[in-house]
Design an enzyme around this catalytic site. Structure first.
Site, mmCIF file in Angstrom:
data_model
loop_
_atom_site.group_PDB
_atom_site.id
_atom_site.type_symbol
_atom_site.label_atom_id
_atom_site.label_comp_id
_atom_site.label_asym_id
_atom_site.label_seq_id
_atom_site.Cartn_x
_atom_site.Cartn_y
_atom_site.Cartn_z
ATOM 1 N N LYS A 175 0.874 -1.252 -0.103
ATOM 2 C CA LYS A 175 -0.047 0.061 -0.044
ATOM 3 C C LYS A 175 0.855 1.191 -0.051
ATOM 4 O O LYS A 175 0.673 2.084 -0.831
ATOM 5 C CB LYS A 175 -0.938 -0.010 1.126
ATOM 6 C CG LYS A 175 -1.409 1.412 1.579
ATOM 7 C CD LYS A 175 -2.580 1.312 2.846
ATOM 8 C CE LYS A 175 -1.771 1.863 4.053
ATOM 9 N NZ LYS A 175 -1.444 3.021 4.210
ATOM 10 N N ASN A 176 1.725 1.110 0.890
ATOM 11 C CA ASN A 176 2.525 2.559 1.032
ATOM 12 C C ASN A 176 3.598 2.710 -0.038
ATOM 13 O O ASN A 176 4.285 3.695 -0.168
ATOM 14 C CB ASN A 176 3.348 2.478 2.365
ATOM 15 C CG ASN A 176 2.333 2.741 3.602
ATOM 16 O OD1 ASN A 176 1.268 2.951 3.283
ATOM 17 N ND2 ASN A 176 2.913 2.543 4.851
ATOM 18 N N CYS A 220 -5.208 12.742 12.589
ATOM 19 C CA CYS A 220 -5.974 11.345 12.675
ATOM 20 C C CYS A 220 -5.911 10.653 13.979
ATOM 21 O O CYS A 220 -5.067 11.410 14.903
ATOM 22 C CB CYS A 220 -5.454 10.608 11.281
ATOM 23 S SG CYS A 220 -3.893 10.010 11.869
ATOM 24 N N ARG A 259 -0.061 14.692 12.459
ATOM 25 C CA ARG A 259 0.486 14.714 11.238
ATOM 26 C C ARG A 259 0.411 16.045 10.474
ATOM 27 O O ARG A 259 -0.117 16.457 9.311
ATOM 28 C CB ARG A 259 -0.335 13.620 10.407
ATOM 29 C CG ARG A 259 -0.437 12.547 11.277
ATOM 30 C CD ARG A 259 -1.010 11.067 10.586
ATOM 31 N NE ARG A 259 -0.028 10.502 9.734
ATOM 32 C CZ ARG A 259 -0.558 9.150 9.319
ATOM 33 N NH1 ARG A 259 -1.473 8.704 9.581
ATOM 34 N NH2 ARG A 259 0.505 8.596 8.390
ATOM 35 N N ASP A 274 4.437 1.108 12.129
ATOM 36 C CA ASP A 274 3.285 0.404 11.615
ATOM 37 C C ASP A 274 3.197 -0.985 12.171
ATOM 38 O O ASP A 274 2.180 -1.728 11.908
ATOM 39 C CB ASP A 274 3.253 0.230 10.157
ATOM 40 C CG ASP A 274 2.622 1.808 9.676
ATOM 41 O OD1 ASP A 274 2.283 2.511 10.191
ATOM 42 O OD2 ASP A 274 3.028 1.813 8.225
ATOM 43 N N ARG A 319 -8.831 -0.525 4.586
ATOM 44 C CA ARG A 319 -7.941 0.484 3.917
ATOM 45 C C ARG A 319 -6.662 -0.035 3.594
ATOM 46 O O ARG A 319 -6.215 0.488 2.577
ATOM 47 C CB ARG A 319 -7.755 1.730 4.949
ATOM 48 C CG ARG A 319 -8.999 2.853 5.134
ATOM 49 C CD ARG A 319 -8.638 3.715 6.101
ATOM 50 N NE ARG A 319 -7.084 4.157 5.869
ATOM 51 C CZ ARG A 319 -6.235 4.292 6.809
ATOM 52 N NH1 ARG A 319 -6.507 4.205 8.142
ATOM 53 N NH2 ARG A 319 -5.141 4.694 6.587
HETATM 54 C C1 UD1 Z 1 4.073 7.181 6.164
HETATM 55 C C2 UD1 Z 1 3.242 5.744 6.054
HETATM 56 C C3 UD1 Z 1 2.704 5.301 7.367
HETATM 57 C C4 UD1 Z 1 3.860 5.238 8.483
HETATM 58 C C5 UD1 Z 1 4.596 6.460 8.495
HETATM 59 C C6 UD1 Z 1 5.701 6.412 9.340
HETATM 60 C C7 UD1 Z 1 2.336 5.996 3.626
HETATM 61 C C8 UD1 Z 1 1.133 6.257 3.021
HETATM 62 N N1 UD1 Z 1 1.971 6.085 4.996
HETATM 63 O O1 UD1 Z 1 3.114 8.179 6.686
HETATM 64 O O2 UD1 Z 1 2.136 4.171 7.249
HETATM 65 O O3 UD1 Z 1 3.426 4.948 9.535
HETATM 66 O O4 UD1 Z 1 5.117 6.768 7.105
HETATM 67 O O5 UD1 Z 1 6.548 5.304 9.081
HETATM 68 O O6 UD1 Z 1 3.535 5.721 3.350
HETATM 69 N N2 UD1 Z 1 5.803 15.147 10.433
HETATM 70 C C9 UD1 Z 1 6.001 16.245 10.619
HETATM 71 N N3 UD1 Z 1 5.791 17.159 9.723
HETATM 72 C C10 UD1 Z 1 5.797 16.804 8.569
HETATM 73 C C11 UD1 Z 1 5.577 15.243 8.177
HETATM 74 C C12 UD1 Z 1 5.849 14.490 9.080
HETATM 75 O O7 UD1 Z 1 6.203 16.696 11.870
HETATM 76 O O8 UD1 Z 1 5.882 17.575 7.647
HETATM 77 C C13 UD1 Z 1 5.816 14.103 11.291
HETATM 78 C C14 UD1 Z 1 4.549 13.304 11.718
HETATM 79 O O9 UD1 Z 1 3.485 13.968 12.629
HETATM 80 C C15 UD1 Z 1 5.007 11.948 12.476
HETATM 81 C C16 UD1 Z 1 6.613 11.507 11.681
HETATM 82 O O10 UD1 Z 1 6.737 12.951 11.268
HETATM 83 O O11 UD1 Z 1 4.950 12.296 13.732
HETATM 84 C C17 UD1 Z 1 6.372 10.833 10.726
HETATM 85 O O12 UD1 Z 1 5.395 11.016 9.630
HETATM 86 P P1 UD1 Z 1 5.615 10.591 8.157
HETATM 87 O O13 UD1 Z 1 7.222 9.881 7.988
HETATM 88 O O14 UD1 Z 1 5.678 11.864 7.333
HETATM 89 O O15 UD1 Z 1 4.811 9.714 7.878
HETATM 90 P P2 UD1 Z 1 3.761 9.687 6.548
HETATM 91 O O16 UD1 Z 1 4.483 9.747 5.262
HETATM 92 O O17 UD1 Z 1 2.491 10.498 7.009
#
Ligand code: UD1
Length: 416
Positions: free
Chosen positions: A22-23, A115, A120, A301, A394
């Site tokens: 999925k990711n 969420c 996030r 995850d 999902r």
């Molecule tokens: C992706 C994965 C999700 C996984 C996560 C961490 C997908 C579709 N989803 O989510 O399944 O749990 O990586 O491995 O690939 N953050 C900030 N600012 C930002 C972006 C992120 O503070 O601009 C923080 C987030 O709040 C979180 C952490 O960084 O605490 C990790 O987020 P991120 O690595 O961005 O996860 P996703 O890409 O949303």
């Protein structure tokens, strides 16, 4: 609303074929918007998050064709998305920000919002685009990026997976060379870079902390099969571990699951890798300490399914969740089933080996739902798992069906 009924199950035995990830699929779908001819993704998993992403792409002007598991994206006539509800409800919809900005000179993308597992924010995405010359703002619940993008040196304050993907996509078509430091190293980043390079991009360093991208003027459509889903495989490995089963997981890359396999071995499970896949046997005997980290650390995850494993093992396990601020909601339900778990902030202490018994529990998010489905397999009696928004489908294609094929007593029924 789907309701799962799970009864105490025997040891799970057999083979399971792991789906594509999925990711990996979600960012590759967004990356199709960068291409000037059609892209076909083979073996796409049947997930509601994928359906959702396709609605987002349609809203951005792309046309979609589907044949069985193959999805073709015709990325013509791109435009700004008009239906915010599509984007609000899928976190990964923010991944169209980079592609739309670099192709249209402007992207106005409704924000997915927080969420159940945390806030996030998208500041790291926007800071990176700003470094590349965009004017950015967050206004009216939208992320906005405007301007012609050019190569830049970018340092990420945190190796965010989504931000790395967004910037990688934007940089692929930007003018000049972009260097992203402290980039995420997840296998899904490598897969996205492989896809983009096949389409004509010049990216080196994927899988390391430094990505160097030389922008090109055009990417062409390609056919691509994404990598196997390490989280689906890891969840099934946890099911084998708690039921004392023997399971062969086919199609998965063992190197993508190093941290999990290391911990399962430490807890007493027998793990073998060979040409057929990943073979798991035996049982978990003692607890382990789990600290979630960016790849190659233990994946957040798999923290929830691993907590079910910790409940099944004797002794104490200590969890530290460093990625998301609110990712222990499954612990409350596990306690309702008889587990002994204390949580405080980002820490959870599990005193394993307590007998679990069936209860009515709720899937509060995708991975929490999977963890509770697993717990139902080892609980005495019957567990009713309510999944009102359909979290589990999902991200897992027919998890109940896969477990059933391995001998689990799991049924699903819609509740009206
Ligand atoms: C992706 C994965 C999700 C996984 C996560 C961490 C997908 C579709 N989803 O989510 O399944 O749990 O990586 O491995 O690939 N953050 C900030 N600012 C930002 C972006 C992120 O503070 O601009 C923080 C987030 O709040 C979180 C952490 O960084 O605490 C990790 O987020 P991120 O690595 O961005 O996860 P996703 O890409 O949303």
């Amino acid at each position: 609303m789907p309701v799962y009924t799970i009864r105490h199950s025997p040891a799970l035995h057999g083979e399971a074929q792991i789906n594509t990830s999925k990711n990996a699929v979600l960012p590759i779908l967004a990356a199709a918007l960068l291409c000037s001819s059609p892209v076909t993704i083979h073996r796409a998993p049947r997930l509601t998050d994928v359906d959702h992403m396709l609605r987002v792409l349609t809203d951005c002007g792309a046309r979609i064709g589907r044949q069985d598991r193959d999805i073709t994206i015709y990325p013509a006539a791109l435009r700004q998305p008009r239906e915010p509800q599509n984007l609000h409800s899928l976190r990964a919809s923010i991944l169209v920000l980079g592609p739309l900005c670099v192709r249209l000179g402007e992207a106005i993308v409704p924000l997915p919002g927080g969420c159940a597992i945390g806030q996030r924010p998208v500041d790291i995405h926007l800071n990176g685009l700003r470094a590349m010359g965009a004017e950015t703002e967050q206004a009216d619940n939208c992320a906005v990026a405007r301007g012609r993008l050019r190569g830049a040196n970018i340092y990420l304050d945190f190796p965010s997976v989504g931000a790395t993907e967004n910037l990688l996509m934007a940089a692929a078509l930007a003018d000049g060379v972009t260097r992203i430091e402290n980039a995420a190293k997840e296998p899904e980043i490598v897969d996205l870079a492989d896809f983009l390079n096949l389409a004509g991009a010049h990216i080196v360093g994927a899988g390391t902390g430094t990505l160097v991208i030389e922008g090109v003027s055009r990417l062409s459509g390609v056919e691509y099969t994404p990598i196997a889903d390490r989280i689906e495989a890891g969840t099934l490995a946890c099911a084998a571990a708690i039921t004392k089963g023997s399971m062969l997981l086919c199609g998965v890359h063992g190197e993508h699951l190093r941290a999990l396999l290391f911990k399962l071995r430490e807890m007493g499970l027998l793990v073998q890798e060979d040409a057929r896949g990943l073979c798991l046997r035996g049982q978990v005997r003692h607890g382990a300490d789990i600290r979630t980290l960016s790849y190659p650390g233990f994946p957040t995850d798999l923290q929830a399914p691993m907590m079910t494993v910790a409940c099944a093992a004797r002794g104490r396990s200590v969890f530290l969740e460093t990625i998301f601020e609110n990712r222990y909601m499954h612990a409350i339900s596990l306690c309702r089933m008889g587990a002994d778990i204390r949580t405080e902030g980002r820490m959870a202490v599990v005193e394993g080996g307590r007998p679990l018994s069936g209860a009515v529990v709720e899937a509060t998010d995708l991975r929490a739902g999977a963890a509770l489905m697993l717990a139902g397999l080892i609980a005495q009696g019957e567990t009713t798992l309510l999944d009102e928004p359909g979290h589990i489908c999902r991200g897992y294609e027919g998890l109940d069906e896969k477990l059933r094929a391995l001998g689990a007593d799991v049924t699903i029924a819609p509740l009206h």
